[in-house]
Design an enzyme around this catalytic site. Sequence first.
Site, PDB file in Angstrom:
ATOM      1  N   LYS A 126       0.809  -1.209   0.000  1.00 26.04           N
ATOM      2  CA  LYS A 126       0.000   0.000   0.000  1.00 26.04           C
ATOM      3  C   LYS A 126       0.852   1.274   0.000  1.00 26.04           C
ATOM      4  CE  LYS A 126      -3.617  -2.497  -0.024  1.00 26.04           C
ATOM      5  NZ  LYS A 126      -4.486  -2.725   1.115  1.00 26.04           N
ATOM      6  N   LYS A 135      -3.277   2.425   8.635  1.00 25.67           N
ATOM      7  CA  LYS A 135      -3.589   1.266   7.791  1.00 25.67           C
ATOM      8  C   LYS A 135      -2.382   0.353   7.655  1.00 25.67           C
ATOM      9  CE  LYS A 135      -6.866   3.684   4.745  1.00 25.67           C
ATOM     10  NZ  LYS A 135      -7.147   4.025   3.327  1.00 25.67           N
ATOM     11  N   ARG A 186      -6.557  -7.203 -10.379  1.00 24.03           N
ATOM     12  CA  ARG A 186      -7.322  -8.401 -10.735  1.00 24.03           C
ATOM     13  C   ARG A 186      -8.723  -7.991 -11.159  1.00 24.03           C
ATOM     14  NH1 ARG A 186     -10.755  -8.236  -6.510  1.00 24.03           N
ATOM     15  NH2 ARG A 186      -9.935  -7.679  -4.442  1.00 24.03           N
TER      16      ARG A 186
END
Length: 447
Positions: free
Chosen positions: A116, A158, A291
């Site tokens: 990330k 996060k 994806r």
Amino acid sequence: MFQKILIANRGEIALRVLRACKELGIQTVVVHSTADADAMHVRLADESVCIGPPPSRDSYLNIHQIVAACEITGADAVHPGYGFLSENAKFADILAAHNITFIGPTGDHIRVMGDKIEAKRTAKRLGIPVVPGSDGAVTEEKEAKRIAAEIGYPVIIKASAGGGGRGMKVAHTEADLEVALQTARSEAGAAFGDDAVYIEKYLQKPRHIEVQVFGDGFGRGVHFGERDCSLQRRHQKVWEEANSPALNAEERSRIGGICAKAIADLGYSGAGTIEFLYENGEFYFIEMNTRLQVEHPVTEAITGIDLVHEQIRVASGGGLSVRQEDIKFNGHAIECRINAEDPRTFTPSPGTITHFHTPGGLGIRVDSGVYSGYKIPPYYDSLIGKLIVHGRNRVECMMRLRRALDEFVVDGIKTTLPLFRDLVGNADIANGDYDIHWLEKYLAKEE
């Protein structure tokens, strides 16, 4: 074009990919665990290979067994679907080493976007707007306090290596920050084996907007519009729409153009989704999924383009079948994720489906791999089907969705169908007036 594709997944997405392969005249191989021996995709495939016992780590995540299945059956490509190994760079690299095509981006692009922190750096370099926050991992409380003071509270911490809400904590004040930082790092380490975390500005009432992109791997990129995925529970999407009720055509074109250019500049190949938080007319990058998405059918509904066909075409070297000017957006589409869960507590509800009846009619699509008499195993994700509804506009789409939900019957287990029947009658949902916190607040009121 490929001669034989191995589908390294299960459930509705395995069946979705299988259907696309059959339409393209490509032979199919599916792999399955012992728990999925009676699954619909196993029954319909040209060939099937059992790769292990029910636990995912011993079957659907077992790279050695999947590569062996390719070699045994002569498959020259693998479609990973979503979940499992779909964003596993090591898997993509191993397939390439065995001269088997991974239907997706390169291992390097998966690595970059799977981290990330690196993904945010890359997005910023490519001209994608990002949420204000740390430039890299944050380990020291002193550094965390400095960054939080600069960008302003509240802030969100996060996990760098993960998603799905794990390793994610909000701090509203400096006093909250120390505990939030320690807790997020602990959760991230336990869930992903990597305790690196980063800090971002926490937006108060954003929407979750994602842009569907495609690259041909040779410097061309296009976007297929956006999806609104703001109705979520515990950071898991429940209901998705295309196009977003919150955006106008100018905003759609602007953010789509930024994303398409970024994908082209990156030299990206295949399908991807660039995800944003959207508030007060501004987009803020949060992550990129390398994806196919669960919610891809709503994009197919409004564009008329089969995204799995496009994935296979690009992976085979055929390039993109459309230019940006060829992509038109028609009407409105909504997807509801039907899970085998209690509609109030969301407790999983595995068991035998005694009766399964899907709705029909114009503009109705159901993607599901279950049937009457099918026994849902307790080992995997609880998604049993997706109801996708398309209409000429959002009002028609909502009315059609209401009708379709009334026709949908699943007996023998608990499902989330009652939740969606409640939602279609809610004024906020009818008006498209919701954000990423709306659903959890609504559910809290209902308890």
